[in-house]
Design a protein around this motif. Structure first.
Motif, PDB file in Angstrom:
ATOM      1  N   UNK A 158       1.091  -1.154  -0.436  1.00 35.48           N
ATOM      2  CA  UNK A 158       0.201   0.532  -0.582  1.00 35.48           C
ATOM      3  C   UNK A 158       0.978   1.360  -0.228  1.00 35.48           C
ATOM      4  N   UNK A 159       2.202   1.360   0.381  1.00 39.32           N
ATOM      5  CA  UNK A 159       2.795   2.473   0.683  1.00 39.32           C
ATOM      6  C   UNK A 159       2.418   3.255   1.399  1.00 39.32           C
ATOM      7  N   UNK A 160       2.804   5.149   0.862  1.00 36.19           N
ATOM      8  CA  UNK A 160       1.979   5.809   1.330  1.00 36.19           C
ATOM      9  C   UNK A 160       0.308   6.330   1.222  1.00 36.19           C
ATOM     10  N   UNK A 266      11.278  11.755   7.255  1.00 35.57           N
ATOM     11  CA  UNK A 266      11.501  10.450   7.245  1.00 35.57           C
ATOM     12  C   UNK A 266      10.154   9.484   5.991  1.00 35.57           C
ATOM     13  N   UNK A 267       9.645  10.428   5.040  1.00 35.38           N
ATOM     14  CA  UNK A 267       8.773  10.168   4.409  1.00 35.38           C
ATOM     15  C   UNK A 267       8.339   8.418   3.640  1.00 35.38           C
ATOM     16  N   UNK A 268      10.186   7.645   3.491  1.00 31.41           N
ATOM     17  CA  UNK A 268      10.214   6.415   2.930  1.00 31.41           C
ATOM     18  C   UNK A 268      10.787   5.663   4.471  1.00 31.41           C
ATOM     19  N   UNK A 318      15.839  10.418   0.052  1.00 32.94           N
ATOM     20  CA  UNK A 318      15.508  11.107  -1.441  1.00 32.94           C
ATOM     21  C   UNK A 318      14.785  12.978  -1.099  1.00 32.94           C
ATOM     22  N   UNK A 319      14.242  13.338   0.074  1.00 27.42           N
ATOM     23  CA  UNK A 319      13.418  14.249   0.375  1.00 27.42           C
ATOM     24  C   UNK A 319      14.749  15.514   0.844  1.00 27.42           C
TER      25      UNK A 319
END
Length: 342
Positions: A158-160, A266-268, A318-319
């Motif tokens: 599902x991821x984010x 920390x999105x990933x 990444x961010x």
């Protein structure tokens, strides 16, 4: 003094009393010294307080090593790291709840503090029940492991995409239907006496702070469904499970005021948490295939650190350069609240 040597959930009673005494002293120090007056907790203060709690949590790991040995100490540290990391998602939800109920930053710590008291009791009940089940029915560990494995796969899939809509949340709607709730904040009070506009009687009303506290407690119970089975697959010792849980949550909630501003970085990390859950859920099956009594605790600790370090590093990379989110406008206090704060 013999009663202090009596075993309670696998460990001497004096060890449980020692831990609870430390918790009581920390809570008194937190509310009575660090946060005696309502104030906005800045990033520096949040980091300093969190560093104190993390240091105490690690020092308690030394106490576990001194009393129980190397293997339980490694299990404690692994459980401590896993619980602290899994609770990162909880910080996002707490920030969402505070924003939805428009809780001013100066009063957020009060909600989190009383929330900790609820966590200490509710986690204790859940861990006690879990320990009883595992002791009587060892196969329950395989159910825990399978649940964690499937949860990790689902999170990877599902991821984010998961969204949180508090306005349509059944708990929030139930509370607003069943409780008399004020529309405004009344300083740090969870309840307030007001005149009922219909009957003219003075009645006690709940404030948005109380609703935020209840919803945060329920959210923690939901997160505990993942985290408690995860720790039970690391160790079945209720003492290690409980102490690592509480120390991890104490430090993380102290860090909330710093992390809530940089959660986007920390999105990933969620993908690393997914891999971690898959690993934790598969350990018991790997140990059976290899003919081990248990998956080596030192290996488990090392692999856990490697997965999380890779997740943090990738997320920060990444961010990099991402613009910060627009700050949420502060709620405007009502006239009565403004008058009380003067």
């Amino acid at each position: 003094m013999d009663i202090l040597l009596t075993l309670f959930l696998g460990q001497p009673l004096w060890m449980w009393l020692t831990f609870l005494s430390i918790m009581l002293a920390l809570l008194v120090f937190d509310l009575g010294v660090l946060n005696r007056d309502d104030h906005v907790i800045g990033v520096a203060e949040s980091l300093e307080t969190s560093a104190l709690y993390i240091s105490l949590g690690l020092a308690f790991g030394g106490f576990v090593w001194w009393q129980l040995g190397t293997k339980p100490a490694a299990q404690y540290l692994t459980a401590f790291v896993v619980e602290k990391t899994l609770a990162l998602d909880n910080i996002f939800v707490i920030a969402l709840i505070f924003g939805f109920f428009a809780i001013p930053a100066a009063y957020q710590h009060r909600v989190l503090f009383w929330g900790i008291l609820g966590v200490i009791v509710l986690r204790g009940i859940m861990i006690g029940l879990g320990a009883t089940l595992v002791e009587q029915y060892h196969w329950v560990l395989y159910l825990f492991a399978g649940f964690l494995f499937l949860t990790g796969i689902k999170m990877l899939w599902t991821g984010d995409t998961e969204e949180h809509d508090l306005a349509s949340n059944p708990v929030v709607r139930f509370l607003k239907r069943r409780l008399r709730v004020t529309d405004e904040i009344h300083r740090h009070g969870f309840t307030v006496k007001q005149t009922d506009p219909v009957t003219g009687r003075t009645l006690r009303y709940a404030t948005p702070l109380l609703l935020a506290l209840i919803v945060i407690e329920i959210a923690d119970l939901v997160f505990a469904v993942d985290s408690v089975p995860a720790v039970f697959t690391i160790t079945t010792d209720p003492y290690i499970v409980y102490t690592s849980n509480i120390f991890a949550i104490l430090g993380l909630r102290a860090l909330y005021f710093a992390l809530s501003a940089i959660l986007r970085r920390f999105a990933y990390l969620k993908y690393a948490l997914s891999v971690l859950l898959v690993f934790i859920g598969s350990k018991i099956f790997i140990a059976d295939l290899m003919g081990w009594e248990k998956f080596p605790p030192v290996w488990s600790l090392g692999i856990t650190f490697a997965i999380l370090s890779a997740g943090v590093a990738y997320s920060l990379w990444k961010t990099r350069g991402a613009p910060p989110p627009a700050p949420m406008p502060a709620p405007v206090p009502d006239a009565k609240t403004a008058h009380e704060t003067r």
